[in-house]
Design an enzyme around this catalytic site. Structure first.
Site, mmCIF file in Angstrom:
data_model
loop_
_atom_site.group_PDB
_atom_site.id
_atom_site.type_symbol
_atom_site.label_atom_id
_atom_site.label_comp_id
_atom_site.label_asym_id
_atom_site.label_seq_id
_atom_site.Cartn_x
_atom_site.Cartn_y
_atom_site.Cartn_z
ATOM 1 N N GLU A 187 43.303 -39.723 1.902
ATOM 2 C CA GLU A 187 44.806 -39.311 2.187
ATOM 3 C C GLU A 187 45.556 -40.496 2.838
ATOM 4 O O GLU A 187 46.614 -40.915 2.648
ATOM 5 C CB GLU A 187 44.894 -38.107 2.957
ATOM 6 C CG GLU A 187 46.290 -37.201 2.516
ATOM 7 C CD GLU A 187 45.937 -35.754 2.778
ATOM 8 O OE1 GLU A 187 45.807 -34.878 2.038
ATOM 9 O OE2 GLU A 187 46.215 -35.383 4.128
ATOM 10 N N GLU A 198 46.038 -43.384 0.656
ATOM 11 C CA GLU A 198 47.245 -42.932 -0.295
ATOM 12 C C GLU A 198 48.523 -43.003 0.389
ATOM 13 O O GLU A 198 49.447 -43.679 -0.121
ATOM 14 C CB GLU A 198 47.054 -41.506 -0.711
ATOM 15 C CG GLU A 198 47.698 -41.006 -1.849
ATOM 16 C CD GLU A 198 47.423 -39.449 -2.401
ATOM 17 O OE1 GLU A 198 46.493 -38.966 -1.705
ATOM 18 O OE2 GLU A 198 47.973 -39.128 -3.257
ATOM 19 N N CYS A 207 45.520 -29.904 1.991
ATOM 20 C CA CYS A 207 44.237 -29.224 2.205
ATOM 21 C C CYS A 207 44.119 -27.710 1.984
ATOM 22 O O CYS A 207 43.292 -27.126 1.965
ATOM 23 C CB CYS A 207 44.187 -29.620 3.628
ATOM 24 S SG CYS A 207 44.102 -31.231 4.020
ATOM 25 N N SER A 227 49.931 -35.083 -2.093
ATOM 26 C CA SER A 227 48.416 -35.878 -2.202
ATOM 27 C C SER A 227 47.663 -35.536 -3.330
ATOM 28 O O SER A 227 47.301 -34.261 -3.509
ATOM 29 C CB SER A 227 47.563 -35.965 -0.881
ATOM 30 O OG SER A 227 46.528 -36.337 -1.062
ATOM 31 N N LYS A 264 40.566 -19.857 -0.902
ATOM 32 C CA LYS A 264 39.669 -20.613 -1.179
ATOM 33 C C LYS A 264 38.793 -20.135 -2.229
ATOM 34 O O LYS A 264 38.081 -20.664 -2.980
ATOM 35 C CB LYS A 264 38.610 -21.267 -0.092
ATOM 36 C CG LYS A 264 39.246 -21.791 1.082
ATOM 37 C CD LYS A 264 39.477 -23.188 0.801
ATOM 38 C CE LYS A 264 40.089 -24.078 1.989
ATOM 39 N NZ LYS A 264 40.450 -25.388 1.755
ATOM 40 N N GLU A 297 40.496 -21.118 -5.205
ATOM 41 C CA GLU A 297 40.322 -22.790 -5.325
ATOM 42 C C GLU A 297 39.085 -23.205 -6.125
ATOM 43 O O GLU A 297 39.056 -24.085 -7.012
ATOM 44 C CB GLU A 297 40.694 -23.393 -4.113
ATOM 45 C CG GLU A 297 40.611 -24.962 -4.252
ATOM 46 C CD GLU A 297 40.672 -25.591 -2.829
ATOM 47 O OE1 GLU A 297 39.757 -25.279 -2.079
ATOM 48 O OE2 GLU A 297 41.494 -26.575 -2.684
ATOM 49 N N GLU A 326 40.496 -27.843 -12.671
ATOM 50 C CA GLU A 326 40.889 -29.387 -12.362
ATOM 51 C C GLU A 326 40.027 -30.076 -11.217
ATOM 52 O O GLU A 326 40.175 -30.952 -11.014
ATOM 53 C CB GLU A 326 42.379 -29.404 -11.833
ATOM 54 C CG GLU A 326 43.769 -28.945 -12.390
ATOM 55 C CD GLU A 326 43.591 -27.343 -12.296
ATOM 56 O OE1 GLU A 326 43.084 -26.662 -11.297
ATOM 57 O OE2 GLU A 326 44.241 -26.579 -13.360
ATOM 58 N N CYS A 381 44.311 -22.873 9.830
ATOM 59 C CA CYS A 381 43.258 -22.255 9.485
ATOM 60 C C CYS A 381 42.600 -21.161 10.595
ATOM 61 O O CYS A 381 42.088 -20.136 10.030
ATOM 62 C CB CYS A 381 42.043 -23.332 9.083
ATOM 63 S SG CYS A 381 42.691 -24.397 7.812
#
Ligand code: SF4
Ligand code: SF4
Ligand code: SF4
Length: 584
Positions: free
Chosen positions: A282, A285, A302, A322, A361, A364, A369, A507
């Site tokens: 990141e 980037e 994230c 990102s 998650k 996810e 992807e 988190c």
């Protein structure tokens, strides 16, 4: 302006509190606990359940103390016979429409309703529920709702609407038929739910729970043909102890590692290591966009709850995000490529289990992807902190007696930068530790960026670097993210780099974390206590910048090549895309 103070009497004791304080808070400050059910401070203050009623001299009826403000000379009685009778009757009526299967309920050890029944001395249920059957809605990958255990407190709907500004659940129908659901009773996977799980941690009963995936992990651990690898996220080490009654903010990293090893995992790695890779990718980037042009502000990726919000509710900002996978997904990607190749294990035989603070998650890990060039999905099962807690309990380990263990080194070395990922502002601070040093040169950059720490919903800072000022923003909770995005869109806010986390506080307060009762949440800053444990660990670490991590250095050198290069892109990045938008 000076705060006006008000003096009143509570149970004949004189109390002075700021004007605007509620009777419930004033009583608490004087040492009197008033039981409550629907009240969740700053989120759900609607006085609906009427468990918190008290007598106020001169008032015609009992008043709900959670919404009733104090006034000068007021006389309050919190526990008279009339009050006790009313509370008990109210609770008995709630229980008359509640399917009580406490023995098998996922919430039985932490249920506020059960505790309330005990506290109010309900020793028999006079109005027995008439054949109540489970009313299960489990269409989404992250959550199960059972309305037969719902007490209609509306804490879930308030957090979804106010804190997250998603608003996909609410009361349907009227009177006795009232129930919580999505508009027109659509399934949760047919509305724009972002999977954050904040409704679960707000719920006082077993009506909401994460979808339990522990059976998949038990099966993998019992399968001799599988090589089962586990990695806990940065925040788990400071929250897992709460599942075993330890004080909020206890760091149990060593015991957690031992428990994971004793559960039978073949390797116990650390998602912290992957968080350091996130910073390298990141950061690269960001520097590239800063120096060569590209969509700014760069926004972090994230938090899968935030990503889901972006892809459904803020699609115009997708170019700014990102392309980095989240640390969970980078972890699985490295296990099923670098680690598999190094160990000579077929990645199809590896089962990657992540321990996450977050229910999003679970969504996810299913995203197409994320699939790797070798055809594998990076992570097979994502468990919440609570699910790991249940596995440990089921195994009969005395958690607080476990000796400290250490992570397996190959993907188990962390830095202070990755440890603080678990708190709002942690990703930004970790990125600044690397990026600023890259710009200014080694030894010239500060190590700590305290401006982006703390539990404010929105934080901003700017840094004078050679050639330009870098302006950063950190927001947690989707309501706050929306405020920032609105400002960026209308040109009133200007940033180069933004960190968004779906859950308020980051988190450490994720939807998969241990659930604390409202009487703790209302009066204790659990987010700050948990975050403080992470910052304390950071201070004691040998390596505090992601690029100092020797594992990260080794993997780039021997396997990935250049940061942001072709191989790193193929394994550690993905595309975030417009998702179908449902009406809510
Ligand atoms: S929600 Fe609470 S009271 Fe209801 S069945 Fe579960 S543990 Fe028992
Ligand atoms: S998971 Fe989050 S978005 Fe979905 S219903 Fe619950 S609070 Fe709302
Ligand atoms: S699902 Fe839970 S939080 Fe929502 S109204 Fe029912 S009991 Fe309250």
């Amino acid at each position: 302006m000076e705060t006006k103070m008000v003096t009143l009497k509570i149970n004949d004791i004189s109390v002075t509190v700021p004007e605007g304080t509620t009777v419930l808070e004033a009583a608490r400050s004087a040492g009197f606990n008033i039981p409550s059910l629907c009240f969740l401070k700053d989120i759900n203050e609607i006085g609906a359940c009427r468990i918190c009623v008290v007598e106020v001299k001169g008032a015609r009826s009992l008043v709900a103390s959670c919404v009733y403000p104090v006034s000068e000379g007021m006389e309050v009685y919190t526990n008279t016979e009339k009050v006790q009778h009313s509370r008990r009757l109210t609770l008995e009526l709630i229980l008359s429409n509640h399917r009580m299967d406490c023995l098998t309920c996922s919430r039985s050890a932490h249920c506020e309703l059960l505790q309330l029944a005990g506290d109010l001395g309900i020793d028999a249920v006079r109005y027995v529920p008439d054949n109540l059957m489970p009313r299960i809605e489990d269409s989404a990958p992250h959550l199960v709702r059972d309305n037969s255990k719902c007490v209609l407190c509306r804490r879930c709907t308030a957090v979804c609407r106010k804190t997250q500004e998603v608003g996909v659940i609410g009361p349907n129908d009227r009177g006795f038929a009232t129930h919580i659901g999505s508009a027109f009773d659509r399934d949760l996977n047919e509305v724009d739910c972002v999977s954050c799980g904040q409704c679960i941690v707000a719920c006082p009963t077993g009506a909401l729970a994460e979808k339990d995936d522990t059976d998949k992990v038990w099966a993998a651990l019992a399968d001799p043909t599988k090589h089962v690898v586990v990695g806990p996220a940065p925040s788990i080490r400071v929250t897992l102890g709460e599942c075993f009654g330890m004080p909020i903010g206890t760091n149990v990293e060593g015991k957690m590692v031992t428990a994971l090893r004793r559960l039978g995992f073949d390797k116990v790695f650390d998602v912290d290591t992957a968080a350091d890779f996130t910073i390298i990718e990141e950061g690269t980037e960001f520097l590239h966009r800063l120096q060569n042009g590209g969509a700014l502000p760069l926004i972090t990726s994230c938090s899968p709850g935030w990503i889901r919000y972006l892809e459904q509710h803020a699609q115009d900002m997708i170019p700014n995000v990102s392309s980095c996978k989240s640390p969970q997904q980078m972890f699985g990607s490295l296990v099923k490529t670098y680690y598999a190749e190094k160990m000579g294990i077929d990645p199809q035989d590896i089962v990657v289990v992540s321990i996450m603070p977050c229910t999003a998650k679970k969504y996810e890990v299913r995203r197409e992807e994320q699939r790797l060039p070798n055809g594998c999905m990076p992570v097979d099962v994502s468990l919440t902190t609570r699910e790991l807690g249940r596995m440990i309990t089921k195994s009969g380990f005395l958690f607080d007696h476990l000796p400290d263990g250490e992570f397996d080194e190959m993907l188990g070395v962390s830095t202070g930068a990755s440890v603080i990922f678990g708190a709002t502002g942690g990703v930004m601070e970790a990125a600044l530790r690397t990026v600023v040093e890259k710009i200014t040169g080694a030894g010239m950059a500060p190590l700590e960026y305290r401006e982006v720490r703390g539990m404010s919903g929105v934080k901003e800072a700017s840094y004078e670097l050679p050639g330009r000022t870098v302006r950063v923003c950190v927001a947690s909770g989707l309501h706050n993210a929306k405020l920032v995005l609105d400002g960026v869109r209308n040109g009133s806010l200007h940033y180069d780099f933004i960190e968004f986390m779906a859950c308020p506080g980051g988190c450490i307060n994720g939807g998969g974390q241990p659930i604390q009762h409202a009487d703790v949440r209302n009066f204790t800053d659990i987010k700050t206590l948990r975050a403080a444990a992470l910052y304390q660990q950071d201070e004691g670490m040998t390596f505090r910048r992601s690029h100092e991590n020797p594992v990260v250095q080794e993997v780039y050198q021997s396997y990935l090549g250049e940061a942001g290069g072709h191989k790193a892109h193929a394994l550690l990045h993905c595309s975030y895309i417009k998702q179908k938008k449902y009406r809510t």
